[in-house]
Design an enzyme around this catalytic site. Structure first.
Site, short mmCIF file in Angstrom:
data_model
loop_
_atom_site.label_atom_id
_atom_site.label_comp_id
_atom_site.label_asym_id
_atom_site.label_seq_id
_atom_site.Cartn_x
_atom_site.Cartn_y
_atom_site.Cartn_z
N ASP A 40 0.81 -1.22 0.00
CA ASP A 40 0.00 0.00 0.00
C ASP A 40 0.84 1.27 0.00
O ASP A 40 0.31 2.38 0.08
CB ASP A 40 -0.96 0.01 1.19
CG ASP A 40 -0.23 0.03 2.53
OD1 ASP A 40 1.02 -0.05 2.53
OD2 ASP A 40 -0.90 0.12 3.57
N GLY A 41 2.18 1.13 -0.07
CA GLY A 41 3.06 2.29 -0.14
C GLY A 41 3.71 2.70 1.16
O GLY A 41 4.59 3.55 1.18
N ARG A 99 12.68 26.65 4.78
CA ARG A 99 12.28 28.00 4.39
C ARG A 99 10.94 28.41 5.00
O ARG A 99 10.61 29.60 5.02
CB ARG A 99 12.22 28.09 2.85
CG ARG A 99 13.60 28.17 2.22
CD ARG A 99 13.54 28.06 0.72
NE ARG A 99 13.22 26.71 0.28
CZ ARG A 99 13.13 26.33 -0.99
NH1 ARG A 99 13.33 27.22 -1.94
NH2 ARG A 99 12.86 25.08 -1.31
N HIS A 133 19.63 27.20 6.27
CA HIS A 133 18.91 28.33 5.66
C HIS A 133 18.84 29.54 6.58
O HIS A 133 18.97 30.67 6.11
CB HIS A 133 17.52 27.92 5.21
CG HIS A 133 16.84 28.98 4.38
ND1 HIS A 133 17.33 29.38 3.15
CD2 HIS A 133 15.74 29.75 4.60
CE1 HIS A 133 16.55 30.33 2.66
NE2 HIS A 133 15.59 30.59 3.51
N LYS A 195 17.12 42.88 -5.04
CA LYS A 195 16.16 42.18 -5.88
C LYS A 195 14.74 42.45 -5.39
O LYS A 195 14.50 42.82 -4.25
CB LYS A 195 16.42 40.67 -5.88
CG LYS A 195 16.01 39.97 -4.59
CD LYS A 195 16.16 38.46 -4.69
CE LYS A 195 15.67 37.77 -3.42
NZ LYS A 195 15.81 36.31 -3.47
#
Length: 316
Positions: A40-41, A99, A133, A195
C-alpha cells in the site's frame, strides 16, 4: 579506523553515495538496514545490526521526495530507539521545509518547527545539519543541534581556482553576511544585488551596490532552487560589465525551470555540494561541479561521538 565498535552509521535511501563516502572517511562499514515498502506504499524499516547501547548516526537528507525521505528518517529513528540505542543523532545534510520558518501571512504553518518537533518526538537526541537556511532554526529544537557550514569546502575550491579580479556578489540583501565572509576568505571585493521577488518563482534584480566592471563574479548562496535569483543577478552584473560569472550553493535542488534558466543565463559555471544527489539531467544540462561534504560530516560524526568540539571545523 577513527571509530570503535560502539558506533554505528546508518544511511537512508536519499543519498547512499554520500553515506559510503562518510563511512569510507571514518573507516567503518555502513550499518545494515532493510528498507522497503508495503504493497500500500507504507515504508518498512528493519535494522539488521545489534544497536543496543550503541552511539548511532542516521544520514538522511530530506530532499525530493521530501515527505518520503522525512518519513523514512522518522521511522529509522523510532526503530533505533525501540532497539535500545544509547544515542541517536540525525545527520541531515539538507533539511527540508527550512524556508517555512515564520508566519509571513495569515493562517500559514511554521513547518520548519513542526519537522523539528517530529524528529524530537521520534527519538532523536541530537541533530547535525549543514546550512539550515537560517540560524534561528537551531532554536526550533529542544535537543542539541550542531549547525555546520559548507564554507570550508567551497572556499577551498574557490582558492584553488585562483580567480583573477574576483568580486563576491550577494544575490540578495539577506545573503550579505555570508558574502562578506567569502570576501575575507578569498580576498575579493564585495557587491550587493537588490532584488524584488515578483512571486514564488520569479525574481527581478533591480540594481547593484558596488563595482563589478571588468571583474569575475562569484555568487554563493545556501541553495539553488528554481535559479531565479542567481540568473536574474547574473544578467544584471553582466549588464554592469562583469566578465565571468560563477554561481555556487551548498544545496543544489534545481527545481522546475532551474536547468533551462541556467542554460539560457549568463552563468558560466555552477558548483554545489553533494548534500543532495545530483540528477542526471542536471549533470548533462549545465556545467556543474560537485564538491563533497563527506569529510566534513565524517569528522563531525567522529567528534560528536568523542564529545569533542566541532567549532574548529568552521572557518573563522
Amino acid at each position: 579506523m577513527f571509530l570503535n565498535e560502539s558506533v554505528k552509521v546508518f544511511g537512508g535511501s536519499a543519498n547512499p553515495e554520500l553515506v559510503k563516502k562518510i563511512c569510507g572517511y571514518l573507516g567503518v562499514t555502513p550499518g545494515g538496514a532493510t528498507i522497503r515498502r508495503f504493497p500500500d506504499g507504507e515504508k518498512f524499516v528493519k535494522i539488521d545490526d545489534n544497536v543496543r547501547g550503541k552511539d548511532c548516526f542516521i544520514v538522511q537528507s530530506t530532499c525530493t521526495p521530501v515527505d518520503g525521505n522525512l518519513m523514512e528518517l522518522l521511522i529509522m529513528i523510532d526503530t533505533l530507539k525501540r532497539a535500545s540505542a544509547n544515542r541517536i543523532t540525525a545527520v541531515i545534510p539538507y533539511y527540508g521545509y527550512a524556508r517555512q520558518d515564520r508566519k509571513d501571512d495569515g493562517r500559514v504553518p511554521i513547518t520548519a518547527k513542526l519537522v523539528a518537533n517530529l524528529l524530537t518526538a521520534a527519538g532523536a537526541t541530537r541533530v547535525l545539519g549543514i546550512d539550515l537556511h537560517a540560524r534561528q532554526l537551531e532554536g526550533f529544537f529542544d535537543i542539541p543541534v550542531d549547525h555546520l557550514m559548507a564554507e570550508p569546502v567551497m572556499v577551498k575550491y574557490l582558492r584553488d581556482k585562483k580567480i583573477q579580479k574576483p568580486v563576491i556578489v550577494s544575490p540578495d540583501v539577506g545573503n550579505v553576511k555570508t558574502a562578506s565572509r567569502y570576501v575575507s576568505h578569498i580576498g575579493a571585493d564585495l557587491a550587493i544585488v537588490h532584488k524584488k521577488r515578483l512571486n514564488g518563482k520569479d525574481v527581478h534584480s533591480e540594481n547593484i551596490i558596488g563595482s563589478v566592471e571588468g571583474k569575475n563574479v562569484v555568487m554563493v548562496d545556501d541553495m539553488i532552487s528554481t535559479a531565479g535569483t542567481i540568473c536574474s543577478a547574473a544578467k544584471l552584473v553582466k549588464k554592469m560589465g562583469a566578465n565571468k560569472v560563477i554561481a555556487g550553493a551548498t544545496h543544489g535542488l534545481f527545481c522546475g525551470p532551474a536547468v533551462e534558466r541556467i542554460q539560457e543565463s549568463y552563468i558560466d559555471e555552477v558548483f554545489v555540494t553533494d548534500t543532495i544527489p545530483l540528477r542526471e539531467d542536471v549533470r548533462k544540462g549545465i556545467n556543474v561541479t560537485v564538491l563533497s561534504v563527506a569529510e566534513l560530516l565524517g569528522e563531525s560524526i567522529k567528534r560528536v561521538h568523542r564529545n569533542e568540539s566541532i567549532s574548529s571545523l568552521l572557518l573563522s
